[in-house]
Design an enzyme around this catalytic site. Structure first.
Site, mmCIF file in Angstrom:
data_model
loop_
_atom_site.group_PDB
_atom_site.id
_atom_site.type_symbol
_atom_site.label_atom_id
_atom_site.label_comp_id
_atom_site.label_asym_id
_atom_site.label_seq_id
_atom_site.Cartn_x
_atom_site.Cartn_y
_atom_site.Cartn_z
ATOM 1 N N ASN A 182 0.781 -1.094 0.017
ATOM 2 C CA ASN A 182 0.137 -0.087 -0.093
ATOM 3 C C ASN A 182 0.934 1.148 0.077
ATOM 4 O O ASN A 182 1.721 1.370 0.930
ATOM 5 C CB ASN A 182 -0.925 0.217 1.334
ATOM 6 C CG ASN A 182 -1.908 1.168 1.197
ATOM 7 O OD1 ASN A 182 -2.292 1.677 0.097
ATOM 8 N ND2 ASN A 182 -2.403 1.624 2.294
ATOM 9 N N ASP A 186 10.421 1.721 2.065
ATOM 10 C CA ASP A 186 9.119 1.473 2.524
ATOM 11 C C ASP A 186 9.268 0.113 3.056
ATOM 12 O O ASP A 186 8.312 -0.811 2.971
ATOM 13 C CB ASP A 186 7.896 1.597 1.783
ATOM 14 C CG ASP A 186 6.825 1.861 2.801
ATOM 15 O OD1 ASP A 186 6.916 1.510 3.690
ATOM 16 O OD2 ASP A 186 5.559 1.809 1.996
ATOM 17 N N HIS A 193 7.430 -8.878 6.884
ATOM 18 C CA HIS A 193 6.029 -9.648 7.378
ATOM 19 C C HIS A 193 6.579 -11.133 7.017
ATOM 20 O O HIS A 193 7.103 -11.539 6.273
ATOM 21 C CB HIS A 193 4.746 -9.379 6.516
ATOM 22 C CG HIS A 193 4.058 -7.997 6.596
ATOM 23 N ND1 HIS A 193 3.757 -7.784 7.903
ATOM 24 C CD2 HIS A 193 4.124 -7.085 5.620
ATOM 25 C CE1 HIS A 193 3.023 -6.354 7.703
ATOM 26 N NE2 HIS A 193 3.264 -6.074 6.342
ATOM 27 N N GLY A 244 2.799 -4.811 2.065
ATOM 28 C CA GLY A 244 4.346 -4.311 2.342
ATOM 29 C C GLY A 244 5.444 -5.409 1.923
ATOM 30 O O GLY A 244 4.946 -6.758 1.813
#
Ligand SMILES: [Zn+2]
Ligand SMILES: [Zn+2]
Lengths: 434, 312
Positions: A289, A316, A320, A335
Site C-alpha cells: 500500500n 518502505d 512480514h 508491504g
C-alpha cells in the site's frame, strides 16, 4: 587504526566527483587527497606516522557518502518475529545503507519520548547503522490528537509521520504542520483517502477486474497529495510526500514545484520497477500500500525521478512473515522488504539511462540528508559514513541469505547488475564484499 | 481427447476443446440423472470434500448430489465448523486436509484467488465453487451447457448480462466462457457496477438496457444485493428495478425465442419480475438441473475419468 580508501571514483554531489583517496582516522574523514596511482590491492601497510593502515582498493567502484533509507519499518517493539531493530540494521548495512528512519507504527506506537528512547537504546546496542526514528503525528496514529513533538524531538525523533494511516482530518494535518515548524521537524505524509480506498486491495483497473479484486483508484492518493500541498502552502512548514505511486501524484508535485512550493517526495524501488501485472497468480509478495500501479504510472515515476520531481528513493521496507503472506490475497498484509535490494534496483535505473550515478547518490544520500537536516558528505572532519558500490557486480538475489528476518520480496531470483559492496559507519566496516 | 487438468480453477485456464469435452461429458451425465436408479459406481472409493467458507446451500447440494450419483464419498465442511474460526490459516487447514488424502476438494470462499492458493498447496484436485468476485467456473459451464442444449450451439449467439458486474464472479466467468466459445457478450448495468477494464475479458459495455436486450439471444440477470446501497452503488431497489430490472414489457420487446437465465437465488420483483421468472422464456430451472450434470462431469474428469474409462 587508519583506513585508506584508494582508487575509487568518489561521488559526493555538489562537493566532489573524481578519483581521490580518502584517509580515515578515529572514525572520521581525516584527509582527502589527490589520487596517487601505484598502490593496488587490499592489505595493510605501515603509514607515514608509523601506524598500521588498512587499505581498501576501490578500483572500478563508486565511493559515496553513506546511503540513507528514510522510510523503513522495523517491527520492534511489538512484532519482533518479523524484524528487530538489530536485524533491520544488519539488513540496512548489507544493503549499503549507513542510516535508516524507522516509521512509528510499532506496538506500542512511537508517539512518546519513552518509545523513541527505547528504539534508540536498541539501536545503540545493535551498534551498526545510524537510526533516526520517525515519531507519530497523532497519538496512537489515530488522527485525533497531536503528539508532544517537543518531547519527541528531545528524545531523538527526527521527523513526524502517521505512516500506515493517512491523517484524514485536514484541520489536524494543518495544525500538525504548523506546530512541527517550531521544532524544524519535517512531516512525512502517507497520502491516502480511505473513503476512496474502501475495501480495495490492488490498483483499480483491468488486472484487478479480471482477478476479481477490489481496486484502489489513483485518485485515492493524488487527491490527498493535492490537499497536503495546499496545507503546506497555508503553513509554509516542511512537507515530504511518502511513496509516490501514481502519475497524477507526480503531476501534482510537478505543478507545485513549478510554482515554487518546496515540497519533497519519495518513491520506492517497486514503484519504478514493477507494475500491477506482478500480482497475477495472487502473488501476495507483490501486495503493498499504495499498490503497484499501471505501466503509465510507472513511466511517470521514472520521468519524475529523471527530472528531479521525485527527490528521494526510499524502500518502505515492510517485513512480514509467511503467516501474514501465505493467506487469501485480500487478507494478506501489505508491504515488502526492500533494504537488501534497493541499491541494485536503483542501479538498474542508472544502467537504463534514467538517472546518472550522481542522481542516484542524490536520491539515496544527499537529498534525504538535506530533508532530515543531517550533516553528511565526504569532507574532512565528518564522520566516516561511506558506502562503496560496484555498479557492474553481477549476482542473483537470494532472499534466503538476507539479514532481514522476513522474506517477503517479489525480487527473489532476479539477476542483477550492481550492488553495494562495502558499508562503513563512523569508520567501522559493517559489511564488506568488495 | 484426454482430460489432463488436475484442477478446475477458472474459465481462462480451460481450452475450447476441454470445455467441449466437459459439456459432452455433462450431457451423458444428465442421462444418469433421469434414470429410475440415479447412481453409477464410477467414483466408488473416491473422497470428495466440500469445503465451504461462504454459505451456499444451492451450490453445495448440487456438488453433493453430483458426488453421490457417482458413488463417491462426500463430506461437507462449513466455515463455522472448521478451525478457521480458531485462527488457523487456510494453508494450515489445507495441509491438514491433505494429510487425510481426499481425492477432490471443492472450495467456495469469499476471497478471490483462494482456489489458486489451495491448488498450489495440495496434491488433491481442486474445483473452484466460487472465489470472491473472481470466478465461478462450474456456473459458467452449466450456463454454457444449458444454452447449447436449447440452441444446439453457442457460436454466433448474443448474450446480454445485466446487473452488478463488479461484484459478480458469475459475470466474469460467463464473459470468458461464452466469448471463448464464439458468442458475443454485452454487459449492462448501472455505471457504478461496471468495473474498469472489463472489456479486456472480451465483453462490450452498453449503458442502455433496452438496446442490449432487444437483439439478445440470451438475457442473463444478476442478483442485486441490497447492501450495495451502503457503498452508494445504487439509490434504491425501487429505482433499480425500474431502470435495470427485467420486466414483462422488456421481455416482450426481446427476440421471440429469447432465453432468460439467472444464476440464483432470484430477488423476485427486484432484478427480475415475478412473471418473468416463471414465464415461458425462463430456463432458470434447467440451469439448476444441468448444474448437477456439469459437476458430475467435472468430478469424473478430474479423477482421471477419461483415462480410466476402460477400467470402469
Ligand atoms: Zn505509508
Ligand atoms: Zn511505510
Amino acid at each position: 587504526m587508519l583506513v585508506l580508501i584508494k582508487n575509487g571514483r568518489v561521488i559526493d554531489p555538489g562537493n566532489l566527483d573524481g578519483i581521490v583517496d580518502i584517509l580515515i582516522k578515529d572514525g572520521k574523514i581525516s584527509e582527502i587527497k589527490e589520487h596517487k596511482s601505484g598502490v593496488r590491492g587490499q592489505g595493510s601497510r605501515v603509514g607515514d606516522q608509523g601506524s598500521e593502515v588498512r587499505i581498501i582498493d576501490a578500483s572500478g567502484k563508486i565511493v559515496t557518502p553513506g546511503l540513507i533509507d528514510m522510510h523503513v519499518h522495523l517491527r520492534e517493539p511489538g512484532h519482533e518475529y518479523k524484524e528487530t531493530i538489530k536485524s533491520g540494521c544488519l539488513a540496512a548495512a548489507h544493503g549499503g545503507f549507513t542510516a535508516i528512519c524507522p516509521m512509528p507504527n510499532t506496538n506500542p506506537v512511537n508517539d512518546n519520548g519513552q518509545i523513541t528512547e527505547y528504539i534508540l537504546n536498541k539501536a545503540a546496542i545493535a551498534d551498526t547503522v545510524r537510526v533516526y526514528p520517525v515519531a507519530a503525528i497523532s497519538k496512537g496514529l489515530n488522527g485525533k490528537s497531536l503528539c508532544e513533538y517537543g518531547e519527541l524531538k528531545e528524545a531523538g525523533a527526527i521527523a513526524l509521520s502517521d505512516d500506515g494511516n493517512p491523517v484524514s482530518n485536514s484541520q489536524l494535518m494543518r495544525r500538525a504542520m504548523e506546530y512541527a515548524k517550531g521544532f524544524s521537524m519535517p512531516i512525512i505524509s502517507h497520502c491516502e483517502d480511505l473513503d476512496l480506498v474502501a475495501n480495495g486491495v490492488v490498483n483499480e483497473g483491468a488486472v484487478a477486474t479480471s482477478m476479481g479484486l477490489a481496486g484502489i483508484p489513483n485518485a485515492a492518493e493524488s487527491t490527498m497529495i493535492m490537499r497536503d500541498i495546499a496545507l503546506y502552502e497555508l503553513t509554509a512548514s516542511h512537507l515530504h510526500i511518502a511513496h509516490v505511486s501514481t502519475k497524477e501524484s507526480v503531476l501534482a508535485i510537478r505543478n507545485a514545484k513549478k510554482r515554487g512550493v518546496k515540497v519533497t517526495a519519495e518513491t520506492a524501488p517497486h514503484y519504478f520497477t514493477l507494475t500491477e501485472d506482478t500480482i497475477k497468480g495472487y502473488n501476495t509478495n507483490a501486495k503493498m500500500n499504495p499498490p503497484l500501479r499501471s505501466s503509465q504510472d510507472r513511466e511517470a515515476i521514472l520521468k519524475g525521478l529523471a527530472d528531479g520531481i521525485i527527490d528521494v528513493i526510499a524502500t518502505d521496507h515492510a517485513p512480514h512473515s509467511y503467516i501474514e503472506k501465505e493467506v487469501e490475497f485480500d487478507q494478506a498484509a501489505n508491504g515488502i522488504i526492500g533494504l537488501e535490494t534497493s541499491v541494485s534496483l536503483s542501479l538498474k535505473l542508472v544502467h537504463d539511462g534514467v538517472i546518472s550515478l550522481t542522481g542516484l547518490v542524490e536520491k539515496m544520500s544527499t537529498n534525504p540528508a538535506k530533508i532530515l537536516g543531517l550533516n553528511i558528505g565526504i569532507k574532512t572532519g565528518r564522520p566516516a559514513d561511506i558506502t562503496i558500490i560496484d555498479p557492474d557486480r553481477s549476482y542473483k538475489i537470494d532472499s534466503s541469505k538476507f539479514q532481514s528476518l522476513s522474506r517477503n520480496t517479489p525480487f527473489n531470483g532476479w539477476d542483477m547488475k550492481g550492488k553495494a559492496v562495502l558499508t562503513m559507519v563512523g569508520g567501522k566496516i559493517l559489511f564488506d564484499e568488495i | 481427447m484426454l482430460f489432463t487438468k488436475k484442477d478446475i480453477l477458472d474459465m481462462e485456464s480451460l481450452s475450447v476443446d476441454e470445455i467441449n469435452l466437459i459439456l459432452d461429458t455433462a450431457d451423458r451425465m444428465k442421462e444418469i440423472s433421469i434414470r429410475p436408479i440415479k447412481k453409477v459406481p464410477t467414483l466408488r472409493g473416491k473422497t470428495v470434500v466440500l469445503f465451504f467458507y461462504e454459505p451456499s446451500t444451492r451450490t453445495r447440494i448440487s456438488f453433493d448430489i453430483a458426488a453421490k450419483r457417482l458413488s463417491a464419498d462426500s463430506l461437507s465442511i462449513a466455515a463455522s465448523t472448521s478451525s478457521i474460526v480458531k485462527g488457523e490459516t487456510l494453508a494450515d487447514t489445507a495441509r491438514n486436509l491433505e494429510a487425510m488424502n481426499p481425492d477432490i476438494i471443492v472450495l467456495r470462499h469469499s476471497s478471490a484467488g483462494t482456489s489458486h492458493l489451495l491448488a498450489g498447496l495440495v496434491k488433491s484436485s481442486v474445483i473452484n465453487a466460487g472465489d470472491g468476485m473472481h470466478a465461478h467456473p462450474t456456473q459458467a459451464l452449466l450456463d454454457l451447457m444449458t444454452v447449447r442444449e436449447k440452441r444446439g450451439g453457442i457460436s454466433g449467439l448474443r448474450i446480454a448480462i445485466i446487473g452488478d458486474i463488479s461484484h459478480s464472479r458469475v459475470a466474469r466467468s460467463n464473459i470468458i466462457g461464452f466469448t471463448k466459445m464464439g458468442a458475443e457478450v454485452v454487459i449492462t448495468g448501472p455505471p457504478t457496477m461496471i468495473p474498469k477494464g472489463i472489456e479486456t475479458l472480451g465483453a462490450s459495455v452498453s449503458y442502455n438496457v433496452d438496446k442490449a436486450i432487444c437483439n439478445a439471444d440470451v438475457i442473463m440477470m444478476l442478483r442485486i444485493q441490497k447492501e450495495r446501497q451502503k457503498s452508494f452503488l445504487f439509490p434504491t431497489e425501487r429505482e433499480y428495478s425500474k431502470v435495470y430490472g427485467l420486466t414483462k414489457e422488456r421481455v416482450e420487446n426481446a427476440r421471440s425465442n429469447v432465453l432468460i437465465m439467472h444464476p440464483g437465488p432470484v430477488n423476485r420483483g427486484v432484478e427480475i419480475a415475478y412473471e418473468v421468472v416463471d414465464g415461458p422464456y425462463s430456463i432458470i430451472l434447467d440451469q439448476v438441473t444441468n448444474g448437477v450434470a456439469v459437476r458430475m462431469a467435472l468430478l469424473y474428469l478430474v479423477s482421471g475419468g477419461a483415462r480410466n474409462a476402460g477400467a470402469d
